[in-house]
Design a protein around this motif. Structure first.
Motif, short mmCIF file in Angstrom:
data_model
loop_
_atom_site.label_atom_id
_atom_site.label_comp_id
_atom_site.label_asym_id
_atom_site.label_seq_id
_atom_site.Cartn_x
_atom_site.Cartn_y
_atom_site.Cartn_z
N LEU A 76 0.97 -1.19 -0.04
CA LEU A 76 -0.10 -0.09 -0.05
C LEU A 76 0.98 1.11 0.04
N GLY A 77 0.19 2.18 -0.69
CA GLY A 77 0.98 3.66 -0.55
C GLY A 77 1.80 3.83 -1.78
N GLN A 78 2.73 4.94 -1.58
CA GLN A 78 3.19 5.36 -2.94
C GLN A 78 4.66 4.58 -3.07
N ALA A 79 4.68 3.90 -4.38
CA ALA A 79 5.95 3.35 -4.82
C ALA A 79 7.05 4.32 -4.72
N PRO A 80 8.37 3.50 -4.50
CA PRO A 80 9.55 4.43 -4.39
C PRO A 80 9.83 4.95 -6.06
N ALA A 81 10.59 6.09 -6.03
CA ALA A 81 10.71 6.66 -7.41
C ALA A 81 11.24 5.66 -8.51
N GLN A 82 12.07 4.72 -8.13
CA GLN A 82 12.65 3.65 -9.00
C GLN A 82 11.71 2.27 -9.18
N GLY A 83 10.39 2.44 -8.42
CA GLY A 83 9.60 1.36 -8.45
C GLY A 83 9.81 0.36 -7.14
N THR A 107 2.40 -15.80 -0.83
CA THR A 107 2.67 -14.71 -1.60
C THR A 107 2.40 -13.28 -0.82
N ARG A 108 1.08 -13.45 -0.25
CA ARG A 108 0.56 -12.05 0.36
C ARG A 108 1.45 -11.31 1.65
N TYR A 109 2.08 -12.49 2.24
CA TYR A 109 2.81 -12.21 3.36
C TYR A 109 4.18 -11.76 3.04
N LEU A 110 4.90 -12.25 1.81
CA LEU A 110 5.89 -11.93 1.47
C LEU A 110 5.84 -10.35 0.96
N CYS A 111 4.83 -10.13 0.23
CA CYS A 111 4.54 -8.64 -0.03
C CYS A 111 4.57 -7.80 1.17
N ARG A 112 3.98 -8.18 2.01
CA ARG A 112 3.68 -7.30 3.44
C ARG A 112 4.97 -7.24 4.29
N ASP A 113 5.71 -8.60 4.40
CA ASP A 113 6.86 -8.38 5.20
C ASP A 113 7.88 -7.76 4.70
N LEU A 114 7.97 -7.80 3.31
CA LEU A 114 9.31 -7.42 2.77
C LEU A 114 9.09 -6.00 2.35
N ASN A 115 7.86 -5.50 2.42
CA ASN A 115 7.55 -4.17 1.45
C ASN A 115 7.89 -4.16 0.14
N VAL A 116 7.90 -5.24 -0.70
CA VAL A 116 8.19 -5.17 -2.08
C VAL A 116 6.93 -5.97 -2.71
N ALA A 117 6.94 -5.73 -4.13
CA ALA A 117 5.80 -6.16 -4.96
C ALA A 117 6.07 -7.86 -5.14
N VAL A 118 5.36 -8.49 -5.38
CA VAL A 118 5.37 -9.96 -5.43
C VAL A 118 4.63 -10.23 -6.61
N LEU A 119 5.10 -11.12 -7.67
CA LEU A 119 4.37 -11.40 -8.91
C LEU A 119 4.46 -12.93 -9.01
N SER A 120 3.32 -13.68 -8.88
CA SER A 120 2.99 -14.83 -8.88
C SER A 120 2.70 -15.39 -10.21
N VAL A 121 3.35 -16.53 -10.75
CA VAL A 121 3.45 -16.97 -12.03
C VAL A 121 2.50 -18.20 -12.22
N LYS A 146 11.68 -7.70 -16.96
CA LYS A 146 12.97 -6.89 -17.15
C LYS A 146 12.86 -5.66 -17.90
N GLN A 147 11.93 -5.88 -19.00
CA GLN A 147 11.93 -5.21 -20.10
C GLN A 147 10.83 -4.04 -19.84
N HIS A 148 9.67 -4.51 -19.16
CA HIS A 148 8.45 -3.61 -18.97
C HIS A 148 7.95 -3.53 -17.60
N GLY A 149 8.87 -3.76 -16.50
CA GLY A 149 8.37 -3.84 -15.32
C GLY A 149 8.02 -2.61 -15.06
N ALA A 150 8.83 -1.67 -15.43
CA ALA A 150 8.48 0.04 -14.94
C ALA A 150 6.86 0.26 -15.06
N ASP A 151 6.44 -0.35 -16.05
CA ASP A 151 5.05 -0.03 -16.47
C ASP A 151 4.07 -0.45 -15.05
N TRP A 152 4.47 -1.44 -14.35
CA TRP A 152 3.92 -1.74 -13.16
C TRP A 152 4.53 -1.20 -11.77
#
Length: 317
Positions: A76-83, A107-121, A146-152
């Motif tokens: 939740l909240g504003q993403a860092p400038a670099q994403g 997966t939800r808890y990795l996102c919350r506990d690390l404060n990072v995005a998690v992408l499940s495949v 790697k090529q388009h992640g900045a879009d997300w």
């Protein structure tokens, strides 16, 4: 396919509970639809309702032949400038079962506990899709990210590959293939991974009839995913066979003590260390294969999880 086994293991109450519920959710028959339905029900048993602590959005990674469904968890909240830094999570399930819902217990808890995005495949599954379909889907997702992640709002320089069981196989195989490219991940975390088609090491012999995963089960899964045994020599299926590990990322590898796959992770960790790759190895004492879903209920699994969090934080510095 074996589900549980009454071997002479001194199991904790938590491991006994895991065996019990796995038997409760055993498939009605050996048809793949029944196997998947039972697995999905068992996973749901261990998944708490969403509580609004992270944003969740289903997306599609485009591809001409095989677009891949993914699920993006964002803090939740504003993403860092670099994403956001990002964990790419590849689920286990013998390459045959599992989906975007099956591993939301982690997966939800990795996102919350690390404060990072998690992408499940949501990679393609066997037996409908044989090797290397699952691997190729994971590669497509990673390369697109790697090529388009900045879009997300993802920082494409801060990606860690994480996987359990067959997902650990896919994550390790991807890191092997990314060696000596400009695209290597900045970290790799594997939980009780399957890393080769060889079932003759000591842990396979000692725990051949272990509860929740037997050597017979492993053969079943591998043959369903890769019916052509010549493929078992392919590094995309057997990353353990890689001779060169010199450009692997910093790694965390955890194994379960009562698991025929425990030597896979241990030996791979030793080989990474011999190649001067920063590697933490964690032996989950008394744990069974699949015990990660007890992350909230079992002190040993919670300890494993905390070690993994600490390792991933170091990878993302």
């Amino acid at each position: 396919m074996t589900t549980v086994s009454n071997m002479n293991y001194e199991l904790s109450e938590e491991m006994q509970s895991l065996v019990y519920w796995s038997s409760i959710y055993s498939p009605a028959d050996q048809h793949i639809d029944s196997i998947r339905a039972a697995y999905d029900a068992m996973c749901l048993h261990y998944t708490l309702p969403r509580d609004g602590t992270v944003d969740v959005e289903d997306k599609i990674v485009p591809h001409d032949m095989h677009p891949v469904n993914v699920r993006l968890y964002s803090p939740l909240g504003q993403a860092p400038a670099q994403g956001w830094s990002c964990v790419v999570y590849i689920h286990g399930g013998g390459w045959m079962v599992g989906n975007l819902d099956s591993h939301e217990f982690i997966t939800r808890y990795l996102c919350r506990d690390l404060n990072v995005a998690v992408l499940s495949v949501d990679y393609r599954l066997a037996p409908e899709h044989h090797f290397p379909a699952a691997y190729e889907d994971c590669e497509v997702v990673y390369e697109w990210l790697k090529q388009h992640g900045a879009d997300w709002n993802i920082n494409t320089d801060q990606i860690v590959l994480v996987g359990d069981s067959a997902g650990g196989n896919l994550a390790a195989a991807l890191a092997i293939q990314l060696q000596h490219t400009a695209n290597q991940a900045c970290g790799l975390a594997l939980i009780y991974p399957s890393l080769s088609g060889c079932f003759e090491n000591e842990s396979c012999q000692q725990h051949a009839q272990a509860p929740l995963l037997s050597v017979e089960d492993m053969h079943y899964y591998l043959k369903a995913y890769a019916p052509n045994t010549q493929d078992w020599q392919d590094l995309r299926l057997s990353p353990m066979l890689a001779q060169d590990l010199s450009d692997m990322p910093p790694s965390f590898i955890a194994v379960a003590e009562y698991d025929p796959l425990s030597d896979d992770g241990r030996i791979f960790a030793e080989r990474l260390q011999q190649a001067n790759i920063s590697t933490e190895f964690y032996l989950g004492k008394g744990l069974l294969h699949g015990s990660l879903r007890l992350v909230r209920d079992c002190p040993v699994v919670q300890d494993l999880y905390q070690h993994m969090l600490s390792s991933i934080k170091q990878m993302l510095k």
